[in-house]
Design an enzyme around this catalytic site. Structure first.
Site, PDB file in Angstrom:
ATOM      1  N   GLY A  10       0.829  -1.195   0.000  1.00 32.46           N
ATOM      2  CA  GLY A  10       0.000   0.000   0.000  1.00 32.46           C
ATOM      3  C   GLY A  10       0.862   1.242   0.000  1.00 32.46           C
ATOM      4  O   GLY A  10       2.017   1.225  -0.409  1.00 32.46           O
ATOM      5  N   CYS A  11       0.306   2.311   0.492  1.00 31.74           N
ATOM      6  CA  CYS A  11       1.001   3.599   0.515  1.00 31.74           C
ATOM      7  C   CYS A  11       2.247   3.521   1.393  1.00 31.74           C
ATOM      8  O   CYS A  11       2.189   3.057   2.534  1.00 31.74           O
ATOM      9  CB  CYS A  11       0.053   4.671   1.054  1.00 31.74           C
ATOM     10  SG  CYS A  11       0.828   6.294   1.219  1.00 31.74           S
TER      11      CYS A  11
END
Length: 181
Positions: A10-11
């Site tokens: 993810g981020c």
């Protein structure tokens, strides 16, 4: 002696923030890897066309924090059953992946993925709902732009940080309390 792992889930702001909350982690660098475009920019990676994932390079002291703890924390701070996304962040740049530098790391990463399959009660697979974390050979790692480095600490009241990063940091701190900074 410092060890270094590169992971994506993810981020990178969230991974960076959660790893910095652990004693024994000496540095975390946000960047891009796993793709074909040399020296990509954030804007290019966000298109999904570069093949790169948002990733973090974690350097840690294995005398203070065991490699298995670093890897188990990875599977705590993101949902490895989400294919090419984490929450609302969508695209292959948000895939769950572990980038191994050698066969020893590949074996460590595979063992961690097996533990995650037990914890998440999901088989390892390639479709949503299974443990979709990929083991990929580490190619070139490109540091992200300066404003992405230690983003959470620099922007603690930013909306995304409050809504997404804080819960992940808290989850890691709770699960690995003996390593919490």
């Amino acid at each position: 002696m410092t060890e270094t792992f590169v992971v994506a889930g993810g981020c990178f702001w969230c991974l960076d923030a959660a790893y910095r909350a652990l004693r024994g982690v000496e540095s975390v660098v946000s960047g891009y890897t796993g793709g074909q475009r040399p020296h990509p920019t954030y804007e290019q990676v966000c298109t999904g066309a570069t093949g790169h994932a948002e990733a973090v390079k974690i350097s840690f002291d294995p005398e203070v924090i065991a490699p298995d703890v670093i890897l188990d924390a990875f599977f705590t701070m993101h949902d490895p059953r989400q294919l090419n996304h984490q929450g609302a962040d969508r695209g292959t740049q948000y895939r769950s992946a572990m980038f191994y530098a050698d066969e020893e790391q590949k074996a460590l990463f595979a063992a961690a993925r097996e533990r995650a399959a037990e914890i998440w009660d999901a088989p390892i697979g390639e479709e949503e709902g299974t443990i979709v974390t990929r083991l990929e050979s580490l190619g070139e790692f490109y540091d992200a732009e300066d404003y992405h480095q230690d983003f959470f600490a620099k922007n603690p009241t930013q909306g995304y940080c409050l809504a997404v990063a804080v819960p992940k940091v808290n989850k890691v701190r709770a699960r690995f309390a003996e390593y919490a900074v």
